[in-house]
Design a protein around this motif. Structure first.
Motif, PDB file in Angstrom:
ATOM      1  N   GLY A 110       0.804  -1.210   0.000  1.00 38.32           N
ATOM      2  CA  GLY A 110       0.000   0.000   0.000  1.00 38.32           C
ATOM      3  C   GLY A 110       0.835   1.258   0.000  1.00 38.32           C
ATOM      4  O   GLY A 110       1.889   1.329  -0.640  1.00 38.32           O
ATOM      5  N   PRO A 111       0.408   2.272   0.727  1.00 42.84           N
ATOM      6  CA  PRO A 111       1.100   3.564   0.706  1.00 42.84           C
ATOM      7  C   PRO A 111       2.418   3.520   1.466  1.00 42.84           C
ATOM      8  O   PRO A 111       2.677   2.624   2.267  1.00 42.84           O
ATOM      9  CB  PRO A 111       0.102   4.508   1.389  1.00 42.84           C
ATOM     10  CG  PRO A 111      -0.673   3.611   2.297  1.00 42.84           C
ATOM     11  CD  PRO A 111      -0.801   2.306   1.574  1.00 42.84           C
ATOM     12  N   LEU A 112       3.229   4.539   1.217  1.00 39.78           N
ATOM     13  CA  LEU A 112       4.481   4.709   1.935  1.00 39.78           C
ATOM     14  C   LEU A 112       4.276   5.648   3.122  1.00 39.78           C
ATOM     15  O   LEU A 112       3.403   6.521   3.102  1.00 39.78           O
ATOM     16  CB  LEU A 112       5.555   5.289   1.016  1.00 39.78           C
ATOM     17  CG  LEU A 112       5.967   4.424  -0.179  1.00 39.78           C
ATOM     18  CD1 LEU A 112       6.910   5.194  -1.089  1.00 39.78           C
ATOM     19  CD2 LEU A 112       6.608   3.119   0.284  1.00 39.78           C
ATOM     20  N   ALA A 113       5.073   5.435   4.157  1.00 42.82           N
ATOM     21  CA  ALA A 113       5.121   6.333   5.304  1.00 42.82           C
ATOM     22  C   ALA A 113       6.580   6.672   5.561  1.00 42.82           C
ATOM     23  O   ALA A 113       7.484   5.867   5.285  1.00 42.82           O
ATOM     24  CB  ALA A 113       4.488   5.686   6.528  1.00 42.82           C
ATOM     25  N   TYR A 114       6.820   7.872   6.091  1.00 40.24           N
ATOM     26  CA  TYR A 114       8.192   8.332   6.304  1.00 40.24           C
ATOM     27  C   TYR A 114       8.334   8.866   7.722  1.00 40.24           C
ATOM     28  O   TYR A 114       7.454   9.551   8.241  1.00 40.24           O
ATOM     29  CB  TYR A 114       8.557   9.428   5.301  1.00 40.24           C
ATOM     30  CG  TYR A 114       8.555   8.959   3.871  1.00 40.24           C
ATOM     31  CD1 TYR A 114       9.666   8.337   3.321  1.00 40.24           C
ATOM     32  CD2 TYR A 114       7.422   9.112   3.074  1.00 40.24           C
ATOM     33  CE1 TYR A 114       9.660   7.896   2.002  1.00 40.24           C
ATOM     34  CE2 TYR A 114       7.401   8.679   1.758  1.00 40.24           C
ATOM     35  CZ  TYR A 114       8.525   8.064   1.227  1.00 40.24           C
ATOM     36  OH  TYR A 114       8.516   7.615  -0.066  1.00 40.24           O
ATOM     37  N   THR A 115       9.481   8.552   8.331  1.00 36.58           N
ATOM     38  CA  THR A 115       9.788   8.991   9.690  1.00 36.58           C
ATOM     39  C   THR A 115      11.150   9.677   9.698  1.00 36.58           C
ATOM     40  O   THR A 115      12.112   9.173   9.102  1.00 36.58           O
ATOM     41  CB  THR A 115       9.823   7.799  10.666  1.00 36.58           C
ATOM     42  OG1 THR A 115       8.580   7.098  10.598  1.00 36.58           O
ATOM     43  CG2 THR A 115      10.051   8.279  12.092  1.00 36.58           C
ATOM     44  N   ALA A 116      11.214  10.833  10.365  1.00 32.58           N
ATOM     45  CA  ALA A 116      12.489  11.536  10.547  1.00 32.58           C
ATOM     46  C   ALA A 116      12.763  11.630  12.037  1.00 32.58           C
ATOM     47  O   ALA A 116      11.997  12.253  12.779  1.00 32.58           O
ATOM     48  CB  ALA A 116      12.438  12.929   9.916  1.00 32.58           C
ATOM     49  N   ALA A 117      13.826  10.979  12.474  1.00 33.88           N
ATOM     50  CA  ALA A 117      14.172  10.982  13.896  1.00 33.88           C
ATOM     51  C   ALA A 117      14.755  12.336  14.293  1.00 33.88           C
ATOM     52  O   ALA A 117      15.385  13.016  13.481  1.00 33.88           O
ATOM     53  CB  ALA A 117      15.179   9.875  14.190  1.00 33.88           C
ATOM     54  N   PRO A 118      14.550  12.766  15.541  1.00 30.91           N
ATOM     55  CA  PRO A 118      15.133  14.040  15.992  1.00 30.91           C
ATOM     56  C   PRO A 118      16.656  13.968  15.997  1.00 30.91           C
ATOM     57  O   PRO A 118      17.252  12.903  16.127  1.00 30.91           O
ATOM     58  CB  PRO A 118      14.556  14.209  17.395  1.00 30.91           C
ATOM     59  CG  PRO A 118      14.158  12.840  17.833  1.00 30.91           C
ATOM     60  CD  PRO A 118      13.783  12.093  16.602  1.00 30.91           C
ATOM     61  N   ALA A 119      17.267  15.137  15.876  1.00 30.93           N
ATOM     62  CA  ALA A 119      18.733  15.216  15.869  1.00 30.93           C
ATOM     63  C   ALA A 119      19.162  16.447  16.660  1.00 30.93           C
ATOM     64  O   ALA A 119      18.546  17.513  16.540  1.00 30.93           O
ATOM     65  CB  ALA A 119      19.255  15.305  14.434  1.00 30.93           C
ATOM     66  N   ASP A 120      20.205  16.277  17.466  1.00 32.54           N
ATOM     67  CA  ASP A 120      20.763  17.374  18.266  1.00 32.54           C
ATOM     68  C   ASP A 120      19.694  18.055  19.124  1.00 32.54           C
ATOM     69  O   ASP A 120      19.673  19.283  19.273  1.00 32.54           O
ATOM     70  CB  ASP A 120      21.432  18.417  17.357  1.00 32.54           C
ATOM     71  CG  ASP A 120      22.591  17.833  16.556  1.00 32.54           C
ATOM     72  OD1 ASP A 120      23.258  16.929  17.080  1.00 32.54           O
ATOM     73  OD2 ASP A 120      22.805  18.269  15.409  1.00 32.54           O
ATOM     74  N   GLY A 121      18.774  17.250  19.641  1.00 34.56           N
ATOM     75  CA  GLY A 121      17.740  17.782  20.515  1.00 34.56           C
ATOM     76  C   GLY A 121      16.638  18.542  19.805  1.00 34.56           C
ATOM     77  O   GLY A 121      15.850  19.233  20.439  1.00 34.56           O
ATOM     78  N   ARG A 122      16.560  18.418  18.484  1.00 40.03           N
ATOM     79  CA  ARG A 122      15.539  19.116  17.709  1.00 40.03           C
ATOM     80  C   ARG A 122      14.796  18.132  16.830  1.00 40.03           C
ATOM     81  O   ARG A 122      15.377  17.172  16.315  1.00 40.03           O
ATOM     82  CB  ARG A 122      16.166  20.194  16.822  1.00 40.03           C
ATOM     83  CG  ARG A 122      16.864  21.312  17.579  1.00 40.03           C
ATOM     84  CD  ARG A 122      17.428  22.357  16.637  1.00 40.03           C
ATOM     85  NE  ARG A 122      18.445  21.812  15.749  1.00 40.03           N
ATOM     86  CZ  ARG A 122      18.253  21.554  14.456  1.00 40.03           C
ATOM     87  NH1 ARG A 122      17.078  21.764  13.899  1.00 40.03           N
ATOM     88  NH2 ARG A 122      19.237  21.071  13.727  1.00 40.03           N
ATOM     89  N   GLN A 126      -3.218  -0.160   5.838  1.00 37.89           N
ATOM     90  CA  GLN A 126      -4.226   0.758   5.318  1.00 37.89           C
ATOM     91  C   GLN A 126      -5.509  -0.031   5.078  1.00 37.89           C
ATOM     92  O   GLN A 126      -5.489  -1.110   4.489  1.00 37.89           O
ATOM     93  CB  GLN A 126      -3.772   1.403   4.006  1.00 37.89           C
ATOM     94  CG  GLN A 126      -4.776   2.387   3.408  1.00 37.89           C
ATOM     95  CD  GLN A 126      -4.385   2.816   2.001  1.00 37.89           C
ATOM     96  OE1 GLN A 126      -4.245   1.996   1.097  1.00 37.89           O
ATOM     97  NE2 GLN A 126      -4.185   4.124   1.810  1.00 37.89           N
ATOM     98  N   ARG A 127      -6.627   0.510   5.560  1.00 35.03           N
ATOM     99  CA  ARG A 127      -7.915  -0.150   5.378  1.00 35.03           C
ATOM    100  C   ARG A 127      -8.765   0.654   4.407  1.00 35.03           C
ATOM    101  O   ARG A 127      -8.789   1.892   4.454  1.00 35.03           O
ATOM    102  CB  ARG A 127      -8.636  -0.296   6.720  1.00 35.03           C
ATOM    103  CG  ARG A 127      -9.962  -1.023   6.644  1.00 35.03           C
ATOM    104  CD  ARG A 127     -10.441  -1.472   8.001  1.00 35.03           C
ATOM    105  NE  ARG A 127     -11.738  -2.138   7.916  1.00 35.03           N
ATOM    106  CZ  ARG A 127     -12.321  -2.767   8.925  1.00 35.03           C
ATOM    107  NH1 ARG A 127     -11.724  -2.817  10.113  1.00 35.03           N
ATOM    108  NH2 ARG A 127     -13.493  -3.359   8.760  1.00 35.03           N
ATOM    109  N   ILE A 128      -9.494  -0.037   3.535  1.00 35.65           N
ATOM    110  CA  ILE A 128     -10.318   0.601   2.510  1.00 35.65           C
ATOM    111  C   ILE A 128     -11.793   0.414   2.855  1.00 35.65           C
ATOM    112  O   ILE A 128     -12.237  -0.705   3.149  1.00 35.65           O
ATOM    113  CB  ILE A 128     -10.026   0.006   1.118  1.00 35.65           C
ATOM    114  CG1 ILE A 128      -8.552   0.214   0.760  1.00 35.65           C
ATOM    115  CG2 ILE A 128     -10.926   0.626   0.061  1.00 35.65           C
ATOM    116  CD1 ILE A 128      -8.148  -0.473  -0.532  1.00 35.65           C
ATOM    117  N   VAL A 129     -12.543   1.500   2.810  1.00 29.16           N
ATOM    118  CA  VAL A 129     -13.984   1.455   3.047  1.00 29.16           C
ATOM    119  C   VAL A 129     -14.674   2.107   1.856  1.00 29.16           C
ATOM    120  O   VAL A 129     -14.518   3.317   1.635  1.00 29.16           O
ATOM    121  CB  VAL A 129     -14.368   2.198   4.344  1.00 29.16           C
ATOM    122  CG1 VAL A 129     -15.878   2.149   4.559  1.00 29.16           C
ATOM    123  CG2 VAL A 129     -13.639   1.611   5.542  1.00 29.16           C
ATOM    124  N   PRO A 130     -15.434   1.356   1.035  1.00 27.99           N
ATOM    125  CA  PRO A 130     -16.165   1.987  -0.074  1.00 27.99           C
ATOM    126  C   PRO A 130     -17.144   3.030   0.462  1.00 27.99           C
ATOM    127  O   PRO A 130     -17.893   2.765   1.411  1.00 27.99           O
ATOM    128  CB  PRO A 130     -16.896   0.811  -0.732  1.00 27.99           C
ATOM    129  CG  PRO A 130     -16.088  -0.403  -0.356  1.00 27.99           C
ATOM    130  CD  PRO A 130     -15.576  -0.113   1.026  1.00 27.99           C
TER     131      PRO A 130
END
Length: 468
Positions: free
Chosen positions: A109-121, A206-210
C-alpha cells in the motif's frame, strides 16, 4: 411602686441596652470585616520549566490509485491500477526512514516516512505523491501530500451516487491498533452507519472502506474520521464514470479541523464556463456547518487581484447538512475561494476541466495558516504553480527556497491580496513567510487537474511547566 420593682426594671433596661449595644457593635464589626481587605499571604506555587524531548516526525501517503468492481466474481474486490510516485525530503539534509504499509486484502500500500530528531531538535519531513491512469473505468491525474496522522479529521468531497466509485482510505503508520468511527453528514444530517463503526486499523496497514457502503445514494457527503488508540491518516479517492466514459480521478486529503474562516486557493479554471466541452457547473463549492445553523459568506477572488470575480454571496447552512453552491461565470485562471461564518465549518471546491472524454477533476481543500518556515514537495506531472494568499492588511514578504540550495524566490504579497509563481517539478522547497499566509499548489495539464494545500511545519517542541 416598690424599690424592688424599680430596681428590677432598671436592671432589665440596662441589660437590654447592653445587649442592643453589643449587637450593634457585632454588626458593625462584621460589616467592617467584610468591606475592609484582610491581610493575605501570597505564595507562588513551585514550578519547573522543562523542554520535553522532541518526537520523531511521521507522515503517511495516500498510496496507489485503486479500482473497485473489476472482478465480476467479486464486485467488492479492489485492484491497484497505477502506482504513486513520491518525492520526499527532510530538513537538515536528513534521510527519512521509509516504511511500506500493507493495504488490507490488496497488497503493498502507501508509503510512510519517519524523521528521527537530531541534536535535541525535531526534524521536519515532507512528501508529495502523484499518479496517472488511463483505463476504460478510471482515467486522470491525482496528486496528494503525505500528511501527519490525526485523531480527528474531515473528508470533504466525493459522492456515493450512481457512477461514482469512491473509496475512504484509512492508514495507520503507528505501532498500535487504531479504532475508527466514521460519521457521515448527508441530506438527513449526521449518521453513524454500521459499516463505519468501530473499524480496527492494525498498525502498519491501510484499510479501505467503499464510500457507497456507508453513504449509499448521498450526492454531497462529508465524512468525519475519529480515531482512538492511534492517529490515522485519512483520505478519499474520488472517481466518476459517466455512462461508459471515465470522468476523472483524484485523491482528496483531510481537512484537519473546522474553522470559521476557510481559504481555498489555487482553484484552477482551465476553460470558461459554458465554453466548448465545458459545463456551467464545473466549479462547485461544498460546505458543512457541523454544529449549528449559520450563514456563510462566499467570496471568489482571482489570484493576483483584490477585486472579487463575482458578487459575494451569503448562503444559509443548516446544521449537520452539507450544501453545494455552483460558481458559474468564471474565466480561465486561478482563484481563491473564501468561506466565512460565525461558527466553525468545513468546505472544499470541486473543479473540472470539463465533462467529456479525456477530462479530469480535482477537489481543492482549505489551506491552513502558515506562519513558520515549512517544507513542501512538488511531485511529477504538470508544472506546479504556488498560490500565496495574504489575509492581513499589510504586505508580507515570502521567501520560497529550493532545499538543494538554489536561488530563493522572493515574493511580496500585497495586503488582502495574493500572488502566484511557477515552480519546478520533483523538488523540495521551504516557504518562509514574514507573517501568516495561506498557500496551495495547483497542477493543470492536458487531461490533468489537481490541487494540494501547503501545511505548516509541526516540529516545534514548546516548553512545559511542571508543578511538583
Amino acid at each position: 411602686m416598690s424599690d424592688r420593682r424599680v430596681f428590677r426594671w432598671a436592671t432589665t433596661s440596662a441589660r437590654m441596652l447592653i445587649g442592643t449595644a453589643v449587637s450593634i457593635i457585632a454588626v458593625v464589626a462584621v460589616v467592617t470585616a467584610v468591606s475592609v481587605p484582610w491581610p493575605t499571604v501570597a505564595r507562588t506555587p513551585l514550578s519547573v520549566t522543562a523542554m520535553p524531548a522532541p518526537a520523531a516526525s511521521l507522515i503517511a501517503c495516500d498510496g496507489p490509485l485503486l479500482a473497485i468492481g473489476r472482478n465480476p466474481a467479486d464486485a467488492a474486490a479492489v485492484d491497484v491500477v497505477a502506482p504513486q510516485s513520491v518525492v520526499v525530503g527532510a530538513g537538515d539534509d536528513a534521510a527519512p526512514q521509509e516504511q511500506q504499509l500493507e493495504t488490507v486484502d490488496v497488497g503493498p500500500g502507501p508509503l510512510a516516512y519517519t524523521a528521527a530528531p537530531a541534536d535535541g531538535r525535531a526534524i521536519e519531513v515532507a512528501a508529495t505523491g502523484a499518479a496517472t491512469v488511463s483505463a476504460d473505468d478510471l482515467s486522470g491525474y491525482a496528486a496528494s501530500a503525505c500528511r501527519p496522522p490525526l485523531l480527528d479529521s474531515w473528508l470533504v468531497g466525493g459522492s456515493a451516487a450512481t457512477g461514482a466509485a469512491d473509496l475512504v482510505l484509512l492508514a495507520n503508520p503507528g505501532t498500535v491498533p487504531a479504532t475508527v468511527q466514521l460519521t457521515v453528514y448527508g441530506a438527513e444530517g449526521p449518521q453513524s452507519p454500521p459499516g463505519g463503526v468501530d473499524l480496527v486499523v492494525a498498525p502498519g496497514t491501510q484499510r479501505i472502506v467503499p464510500l457507497a457502503g456507508i453513504a449509499f445514494g448521498e450526492e454531497t457527503p462529508v465524512v468525519r474520521v475519529s480515531a482512538v488508540g492511534a492517529a490515522i491518516h485519512a483520505s478519499l479517492q474520488a472517481s466518476i464514470t459517466r455512462t461508459l466514459t471515465p470522468g476523472g480521478v483524484d485523491q482528496v486529503g483531510p481537512v484537519p479541523q473546522a474553522e470559521a474562516s476557510q481559504a481555498i486557493t489555487g482553484v484552477t479554471v482551465t476553460r470558461p464556463s459554458g465554453g466548448d466541452g465545458a459545463s456551467d457547473e464545473v466549479t462547485v463549492l461544498r460546505m458543512l456547518a457541523p454544529s449549528a445553523t449559520t450563514t456563510a459568506r462566499v467570496t471568489v477572488t482571482p489570484v493576483g487581484r483584490t477585486e472579487p470575480a463575482r458578487e459575494p454571496e451569503s448562503v444559509a447552512l443548516e446544521e449537520g447538512k452539507p450544501l453545494e453552491l455552483a460558481l458559474p461565470g468564471l474565466e480561465a485562471g486561478s482563484y481563491t475561494v473564501t468561506v466565512q461564518a460565525d461558527i466553525p465549518l468545513v468546505a472544499a471546491v470541486w473543479q473540472a476541466t470539463g465533462v467529456g472524454e479525456g477530462d479530469d477533476f480535482a477537489w481543492y481543500t482549505p489551506a491552513p495558516e502558515v506562519s513558520v518556515p515549512s517544507l513542501f514537495a512538488t511531485p511529477g506531472g504538470p508544472t506546479p504553480t504556488l498560490s500565496v494568499v495574504n489575509p492581513s492588511s499589510d504586505p508580507v514578504e515570502v521567501a520560497v527556497t529550493p532545499a538543494d540550495g538554489g536561488s530563493p524566490l522572493d515574493l511580496t504579497v500585497p495586503a488582502n491580496g495574493s500572488v502566484a509563481v511557477r515552480l519546478a517539478a520533483r523538488v523540495l522547497y521551504t516557504i518562509d513567510p514574514g507573517a501568516p499566509v495561506r498557500a496551495g499548489l495547483s497542477f493543470a495539464g492536458d487531461g490533468a487537474l489537481a490541487g494540494v494545500p501547503v501545511w505548516p511545519a509541526d516540529v516545534a517542541t514548546p516548553e512545559i511547566v511542571v508543578y511538583p
